[in-house]
Design a protein around this motif. Sequence first.
Motif, PDB file in Angstrom:
ATOM      1  N   CYS A   1      16.856  17.980 -34.488  1.00 35.94           N
ATOM      2  CA  CYS A   1      16.738  18.340 -35.798  1.00 35.94           C
ATOM      3  C   CYS A   1      16.332  16.911 -36.476  1.00 35.94           C
ATOM      4  CB  CYS A   1      17.933  18.847 -36.488  1.00 35.94           C
ATOM      5  SG  CYS A   1      19.254  17.489 -36.697  1.00 35.94           S
TER       6      CYS A   1
ATOM      7  N   ASN B   1      12.265  21.468 -29.553  1.00 32.85           N
ATOM      8  CA  ASN B   1      13.010  22.619 -29.610  1.00 32.85           C
ATOM      9  C   ASN B   1      12.240  23.708 -28.990  1.00 32.85           C
ATOM     10  OD1 ASN B   1      14.957  21.343 -30.817  1.00 32.85           O
ATOM     11  ND2 ASN B   1      14.645  21.826 -33.059  1.00 32.85           N
TER      12      ASN B   1
ATOM     13  N   THR C   1       8.373  25.331 -36.211  1.00 31.27           N
ATOM     14  CA  THR C   1       9.609  25.503 -37.238  1.00 31.27           C
ATOM     15  C   THR C   1      10.044  24.256 -37.841  1.00 31.27           C
ATOM     16  OG1 THR C   1      10.725  24.545 -35.222  1.00 31.27           O
ATOM     17  CG2 THR C   1      10.858  27.052 -35.063  1.00 31.27           C
ATOM     18  N   ASN C   2      10.578  24.070 -38.985  1.00 28.56           N
ATOM     19  CA  ASN C   2      10.986  23.194 -39.801  1.00 28.56           C
ATOM     20  C   ASN C   2      12.566  22.925 -39.528  1.00 28.56           C
ATOM     21  OD1 ASN C   2      11.064  21.082 -41.624  1.00 28.56           O
ATOM     22  ND2 ASN C   2      10.999  22.270 -43.392  1.00 28.56           N
ATOM     23  N   ASP C   3      12.950  22.230 -38.792  1.00 18.97           N
ATOM     24  CA  ASP C   3      14.320  22.077 -38.037  1.00 18.97           C
ATOM     25  C   ASP C   3      15.109  21.037 -38.886  1.00 18.97           C
ATOM     26  OD1 ASP C   3      14.027  24.286 -36.060  1.00 18.97           O
ATOM     27  OD2 ASP C   3      12.704  22.740 -35.089  1.00 18.97           O
ATOM     28  N   GLU C   4      15.652  21.262 -40.119  1.00 15.42           N
ATOM     29  CA  GLU C   4      16.256  20.082 -40.784  1.00 15.42           C
ATOM     30  C   GLU C   4      17.637  20.263 -40.472  1.00 15.42           C
ATOM     31  OE1 GLU C   4      15.838  21.146 -45.097  1.00 15.42           O
ATOM     32  OE2 GLU C   4      13.789  20.372 -45.043  1.00 15.42           O
ATOM     33  N   CYS C   5      18.155  19.055 -40.365  1.00 15.16           N
ATOM     34  CA  CYS C   5      19.758  18.752 -39.624  1.00 15.16           C
ATOM     35  C   CYS C   5      20.611  19.315 -40.740  1.00 15.16           C
ATOM     36  CB  CYS C   5      20.151  17.372 -39.745  1.00 15.16           C
ATOM     37  SG  CYS C   5      18.887  16.764 -38.288  1.00 15.16           S
TER      38      CYS C   5
ATOM     39  N   ALA D   1      18.585  19.679 -28.054  1.00 11.40           N
ATOM     40  CA  ALA D   1      18.355  20.233 -29.368  1.00 11.40           C
ATOM     41  C   ALA D   1      18.115  19.370 -30.413  1.00 11.40           C
ATOM     42  CB  ALA D   1      19.520  21.255 -29.633  1.00 11.40           C
TER      43      ALA D   1
ATOM     44  N   THR E   1      23.531  16.549 -30.861  1.00  6.30           N
ATOM     45  CA  THR E   1      22.272  16.949 -31.235  1.00  6.30           C
ATOM     46  C   THR E   1      21.269  15.601 -31.245  1.00  6.30           C
ATOM     47  OG1 THR E   1      23.070  18.412 -32.636  1.00  6.30           O
ATOM     48  CG2 THR E   1      20.870  18.040 -33.122  1.00  6.30           C
TER      49      THR E   1
ATOM     50  N   SER F   1       9.871  20.073 -33.697  1.00  8.92           N
ATOM     51  CA  SER F   1       9.369  21.532 -33.471  1.00  8.92           C
ATOM     52  C   SER F   1       9.078  21.740 -31.936  1.00  8.92           C
ATOM     53  CB  SER F   1       8.212  21.792 -34.250  1.00  8.92           C
ATOM     54  OG  SER F   1       7.966  23.436 -33.929  1.00  8.92           O
TER      55      SER F   1
END
Length: 448
Positions: free
Chosen positions: A109, A99, A54-58, A107, A67, A96
């Motif tokens: 980001c 998460n 996953t590419n978890d950008e804030c 969690a 967070t 990634s």
Amino acid sequence: MNRSTTATWVRLMAGTAVLSFALTACGDDSNDSEPQAEDTPSSSESAPAADSFTNDECAANQTSADTLRVGGILPLTGNLAFLGPPEVAGVGLAVSDINAAGVEGVAACHDIQDSGDSTDMSVSTASAGTLVASKPSVVIGAASSSVSLNVVDTFADNKIVEVSPANTAVDLSGYSPWYFRTAPPDGVQGNALGTLISTDGYSKVGFLVFNDTYGTGLRNAVQQTVEGAGGSCVYGCKGDGDEFPAGQTTFSAEVSGVLAAKPDAIVVLAFDETKSIVPELKAQGWDMAKTYFSDGNTADYSADFAKGTLEGAQGTIPGADPEQGFKDRLSGWSEQATGKPLKDYAYGAESYDATILAALAAVKGGATDSETIQKNYAAVSGATGGEECTSFADCAAMITDGKEIKYTGPSGIGPIDDENDPSSAFVGIYTFNASNKNELTSTVEGKK
């Protein structure tokens, strides 16, 4: 001369006062092989499969209050831009994995900002301001020691933890309780590089070094090691004033000066300036196999120079060479997130571990704010003892069970010490092939 025999390394290192090293692995240049898995730290076995990155950008409303907001001040442009992709991938892959583990209250980001380089500090100044305003849990970066020195007080004044995956300047050891790093200080790399030069039989060393905290600090460490082995510095030495400014593009005078001193070997300590220095050395008749580089310029030059230009030259890069599985995961994340696989992996593992340690500190402290991470960062690295673990998921479970842990990740660093440095770290020795690509030849472990 055989450049990587165990006996030679042991004899020279036994007489070196600065550090103690042990030869840990050797690779085969012809096959571009890496150290075997048992010789390097393993990557997480419980991380997600390649197709579930996953590419978890804030988002703008995500802060450290609720967070694990991982900021980044990394080289997206400038002389060190080649280090940007693996460092960004290290942060992104770690987020990634964090998460995917699904640990309650953690969690994560990421928010990556450009550090630029030391030729234009306005870039990092602006990025630091942007990051402070976003209220991050931790900031990963910068790559350049000089850039970190430009922003470290900004983060410290705002009680934000900064963790560099690549800074090596000795000046940053113990600089601030809010500053940590997962790369070893220059005393470790400088000793390895100086010992390599002496092992190769060279005793008269010249330096082409830029006037930068990183360059001069590393020069001093290499010079000390060479002189401790009975050698001497003949040009570009500490106190001689021969350094050139960062960003310089022509080097006829400097190359003429170092060659006039008749060195046995030349050490080039620079960043992108290297692309102008190497052709000048070649044009003035220098044997490039007697040239040495460091992490700032030990890179793939296959697209920059004619074939054979750097063949036989050597360089050092701090950090363990991670197992291929971890490299594949880094490149897989990069390809999925940016559309481009990785070409270089320098400091990717250190960026990953810097982020994982922050997440584990949050688990241990029970909150994602920066003060909690600062208080627990060294402890989860093993500074207070504890049981070894190698993935975020496994380490977090142990913390939840009330255990002290020692996270051991792909970078292979030892526990964080009382100066917020790794207490031990690996340094890779690389040799350039006929295509001007750097290939791993051996790895040594150094301790502060």
